[in-house]
Design a protein around this motif. Structure first.
Motif, PDB file in Angstrom:
ATOM      1  N   MET A 162      38.805  14.662  46.628  1.00 51.24           N
ATOM      2  CA  MET A 162      37.832  13.704  45.752  1.00 51.24           C
ATOM      3  C   MET A 162      38.324  15.017  44.365  1.00 51.24           C
ATOM      4  SD  MET A 162      37.103  11.404  45.745  1.00 51.24           S
ATOM      5  CE  MET A 162      36.063  10.794  44.504  1.00 51.24           C
ATOM      6  N   GLU A 202      36.998  17.765  41.781  1.00 56.25           N
ATOM      7  CA  GLU A 202      35.469  18.069  41.394  1.00 56.25           C
ATOM      8  C   GLU A 202      35.506  18.145  40.267  1.00 56.25           C
ATOM      9  OE1 GLU A 202      33.003  21.371  43.030  1.00 56.25           O
ATOM     10  OE2 GLU A 202      34.340  22.041  41.538  1.00 56.25           O
ATOM     11  N   VAL A 223      39.907  20.467  45.157  1.00 53.83           N
ATOM     12  CA  VAL A 223      39.856  19.187  45.245  1.00 53.83           C
ATOM     13  C   VAL A 223      38.724  19.260  46.250  1.00 53.83           C
ATOM     14  CG1 VAL A 223      40.862  17.888  47.451  1.00 53.83           C
ATOM     15  CG2 VAL A 223      41.873  18.656  44.885  1.00 53.83           C
ATOM     16  N   ASP A 269      35.413  17.618  49.889  1.00 55.22           N
ATOM     17  CA  ASP A 269      35.125  16.643  50.391  1.00 55.22           C
ATOM     18  C   ASP A 269      34.187  16.973  50.706  1.00 55.22           C
ATOM     19  OD1 ASP A 269      35.590  18.465  51.979  1.00 55.22           O
ATOM     20  OD2 ASP A 269      36.916  17.871  53.439  1.00 55.22           O
ATOM     21  N   GLU A 273      38.766  13.178  36.601  1.00 52.11           N
ATOM     22  CA  GLU A 273      37.388  13.960  37.572  1.00 52.11           C
ATOM     23  C   GLU A 273      36.736  13.134  38.648  1.00 52.11           C
ATOM     24  OE1 GLU A 273      35.634  16.022  34.616  1.00 52.11           O
ATOM     25  OE2 GLU A 273      36.688  17.299  34.545  1.00 52.11           O
ATOM     26  N   LYS A 274      36.326  13.428  39.216  1.00 56.65           N
ATOM     27  CA  LYS A 274      36.000  12.474  40.284  1.00 56.65           C
ATOM     28  C   LYS A 274      36.282  11.446  41.304  1.00 56.65           C
ATOM     29  CE  LYS A 274      31.335  13.153  38.312  1.00 56.65           C
ATOM     30  NZ  LYS A 274      30.119  12.583  37.502  1.00 56.65           N
ATOM     31  N   SER A 275      37.699  11.032  40.841  1.00 56.41           N
ATOM     32  CA  SER A 275      38.208  10.481  41.548  1.00 56.41           C
ATOM     33  C   SER A 275      39.051  11.354  42.807  1.00 56.41           C
ATOM     34  CB  SER A 275      39.574   9.724  40.396  1.00 56.41           C
ATOM     35  OG  SER A 275      40.294  10.412  40.323  1.00 56.41           O
ATOM     36  N   GLY A 276      39.955  10.073  43.402  1.00 56.88           N
ATOM     37  CA  GLY A 276      40.704  10.922  44.857  1.00 56.88           C
ATOM     38  C   GLY A 276      41.847  10.618  44.059  1.00 56.88           C
ATOM     39  N   LYS A 315      44.763   7.856  43.877  1.00 56.77           N
ATOM     40  CA  LYS A 315      44.171   7.119  44.008  1.00 56.77           C
ATOM     41  C   LYS A 315      42.911   6.255  44.047  1.00 56.77           C
ATOM     42  CE  LYS A 315      42.723   8.143  48.668  1.00 56.77           C
ATOM     43  NZ  LYS A 315      42.374   8.947  49.778  1.00 56.77           N
ATOM     44  N   ASP A 335      40.010   3.061  43.398  1.00 56.92           N
ATOM     45  CA  ASP A 335      39.758   2.320  44.797  1.00 56.92           C
ATOM     46  C   ASP A 335      39.858   0.658  44.488  1.00 56.92           C
ATOM     47  OD1 ASP A 335      38.421   1.080  42.043  1.00 56.92           O
ATOM     48  OD2 ASP A 335      35.997   1.251  42.388  1.00 56.92           O
TER      49      ASP A 335
END
Length: 144
Positions: free
Chosen positions: A58, A60, A77, A79, A98-101, A122, A124
């Motif tokens: 993710m 940060e 990045v 985890d 931010e806050k995404s894969g 990525k 969801d």
């Protein structure tokens, strides 16, 4: 040579050709394979330096910094276990935030940072392209 021996010889040659083709394909793919690492794996050490790998996790919050040249960025990045600083030069995908894969393709540096050559953002399972989302809003307003 008897017909039985000819068939046996042809069958053996066909098997040898298939095995040879499989070995050639595997040797070609070995150089193209990119292993996947998470930041927690980096914390354990033993990272391959200068070899093409993928780093996933993710982005940060608050870590994205755009550099003055306009096409380079730095971000972190994570985890939840460890953090890895990443540098990337190029066009960032639309879904990158931010806050995404993210999956970054590139290589590790001796200092533990990562230099990315490609970024894959990525999303969801709830993701919907903006064009479709807009049409769904239009459809809902027409139904009411």
């Amino acid at each position: 040579m008897k017909a039985k021996h000819q068939r046996l010889t042809l069958a053996l040659l066909a098997v040898a050709a298939v095995i040879g083709a499989a070995l050639l394909a595997l040797s070609a793919l070995k150089d193209q394979a990119a292993f996947f690492y998470a930041p927690g794996d980096v914390k354990k050490g033993d990272m391959p330096l200068g070899r093409a790998v993928r780093l996933g996790g993710m982005v940060e919050a608050g870590s994205i910094a755009k550099l003055p040249d306009g096409i380079s960025i730095r971000f972190v990045v994570t985890d939840g276990i460890a953090k890895v600083p990443v540098a990337f030069k190029g066009i960032v995908p639309d879904l990158f935030r931010e806050k995404s894969g993210v999956v970054a393709e590139g290589s590790f540096n001796p200092d533990g940072s990562f230099t990315a050559t490609n970024l894959l953002a990525k999303h969801d399972e709830k993701y919907m392209p903006p064009e479709i989302a807009g049409k769904m809003h239009e459809t809902k307003s027409l139904e009411q």
